[in-house]
Design an enzyme around this catalytic site. Structure first.
Site, mmCIF file in Angstrom:
data_model
loop_
_atom_site.group_PDB
_atom_site.id
_atom_site.type_symbol
_atom_site.label_atom_id
_atom_site.label_comp_id
_atom_site.label_asym_id
_atom_site.label_seq_id
_atom_site.Cartn_x
_atom_site.Cartn_y
_atom_site.Cartn_z
ATOM 1 N N ASP A 1 81.924 -1.364 31.981
ATOM 2 C CA ASP A 1 82.786 -1.907 33.082
ATOM 3 C C ASP A 1 81.967 -2.619 34.108
ATOM 4 O O ASP A 1 80.669 -2.375 34.166
ATOM 5 C CB ASP A 1 83.459 -0.713 33.954
ATOM 6 C CG ASP A 1 84.305 -1.074 35.139
ATOM 7 O OD1 ASP A 1 84.989 -1.999 34.927
ATOM 8 O OD2 ASP A 1 84.007 -0.411 36.050
ATOM 9 N N ASP B 1 83.136 -3.615 37.926
ATOM 10 C CA ASP B 1 83.524 -3.322 39.213
ATOM 11 C C ASP B 1 82.918 -1.758 39.360
ATOM 12 O O ASP B 1 83.538 -0.993 39.085
ATOM 13 C CB ASP B 1 84.780 -3.507 39.426
ATOM 14 C CG ASP B 1 85.377 -4.852 39.853
ATOM 15 O OD1 ASP B 1 84.338 -5.607 40.166
ATOM 16 O OD2 ASP B 1 86.411 -5.235 39.312
#
Length: 355
Positions: free
Chosen positions: A98, A100
């Protein structure tokens, strides 16, 4: 002439010096035995080398145990996965992460929340167009609590996430932000790499380990951020994200499909990436990095029979014991309020150092 039943042997014949059947057979048998011994020795050597490689695993596990911010609910299982990864080496490894609050930091040194890729618009639009900026802020204030609501099920949250993402994307497209404007937003944004992130990404590239950035954010923002911080997007990096599409005037005109939100980072959006995952089908060992429940299935596109080591960054409250317990159940390793990529880097270094 000797009869066929004679007790004389071929050794009494003049031809015996050239044929020597008994000695010839004995030589072949000795050769075969030596070859078999060599093979056994080679196999033992290979096994020994494999053991030497995996000897680093207990050292890393011991380091994990010593760190207060690291939770490893099942050390035996984690060690087993690490041994397979070490044995497979870099050529068998892929990292799926991922972006963020995983590759980027959740908060600064003062404890102030930093930005996500969508938050880049929250931060910058307000100073250019306060009315539009307030719409972005209102959306976040409305839907962010729903995303992390402990009472609602994931299925109940999905329609709200689709509404949030869809409305936000519509605001961006309707305003027709230019590519140059968005790049400037990124320069002035409050996105900050985790400590060591640049070195981590570059070390993956140096060892030819693919990095798949699987984000429910905005992929263009990630690309611009990497270009600004690293000078260029590393050749080993692949993006699965929501991408802004630009018209001939380089103004936002649409978003890519399908929509990727927090709770659909799985097989429902992976179909268009089938060809890419097929290209890396020899990468059977997966290091997965995420910070939410929506990240735990990001490895669904990998064609493999190897392990997935799931490393979760927990940014929530330590008082929320139920949430923390849930992270322990779904992630192999949980890192509490960790602003660094030290653990991921140590795992990759261990894999690289043994080959």
């Amino acid at each position: 002439m000797n009869s066929p039943n004679s007790t004389e042997t071929l050794t009494d014949s003049p031809l015996s010096t050239s044929l020597e059947p008994p000695q010839f057979s004995m030589f072949k048998a000795t050769e075969i035995a030596a070859a078999a011994a060599a093979c056994a020795e080679a196999e033992c050597y290979e096994q020994l080398e494999q053991l030497k490689k995996t000897e680093v695993v207990p050292l890393l596990m011991e380091w994990f145990v010593q760190q207060q911010q690291i939770i490893c609910a099942n050390p035996t299982e984690v060690a087993a996965k690490l041994r397979k990864m070490v044995a497979g080496g870099a050529r068998k490894t892929v990292v799926i992460s991922d972006f963020d609050y995983t590759l980027s930091r959740f908060a600064n040194e003062k404890g102030e929340r930093l930005s996500t890729t969508h938050g880049v618009f929250d931060d910058n639009v307000m100073r250019l167009n306060p009315a539009l900026g307030q719409q972005f802020v209102d959306l976040k204030n409305k839907y962010y609590p729903i995303e992390f609501c402990p009472i609602l099920t994931q299925e109940e949250k999905i329609p709200h996430m689709e509404k949030w993402w869809g409305t936000s994307h519509s605001l961006i497209v309707n305003e027709k932000f230019s590519k140059n404007t968005i790049e400037d937003f990124v320069r002035q944004s409050r996105i900050v790499f985790k400590d060591g992130a640049e070195d981590f990404i570059q070390s993956l590239d140096a060892h030819n380990i693919p990095l798949v950035i699987f984000s429910a954010g905005i992929g263009n923002i990630i690309e611009y951020f990497l270009e600004q911080k690293l000078g260029a997007i590393p050749r080993n990096t692949h993006f699965i994200s929501n991408m802004i599409l630009f018209d001939e005037e380089e103004k936002a005109c649409a978003f890519s499909e399908p929509l990727i939100h927090t709770f659909c980072k799985n097989s429902s959006v992976i179909q268009k990436e089938t060809s890419f995952f097929h290209e890396i089908n020899g990468r059977v060992n997966v290091i997965l990095l995420g910070d939410s429940m929506g990240d735990i299935h990001m490895d669904v596109g990998v064609e493999r029979d190897g392990p997935t080591l799931k490393v979760g960054y927990y940014n929530g409250s330590l008082d929320d014991t139920a949430a923390l317990k849930h992270y322990e159940e779904v992630y192999d390793i949980v890192l509490i309020h960790d602003p660094t990529l030290d653990v991921a880097q140590k795992i990759v270094d261990m894999i690289n150092s043994t080959h």
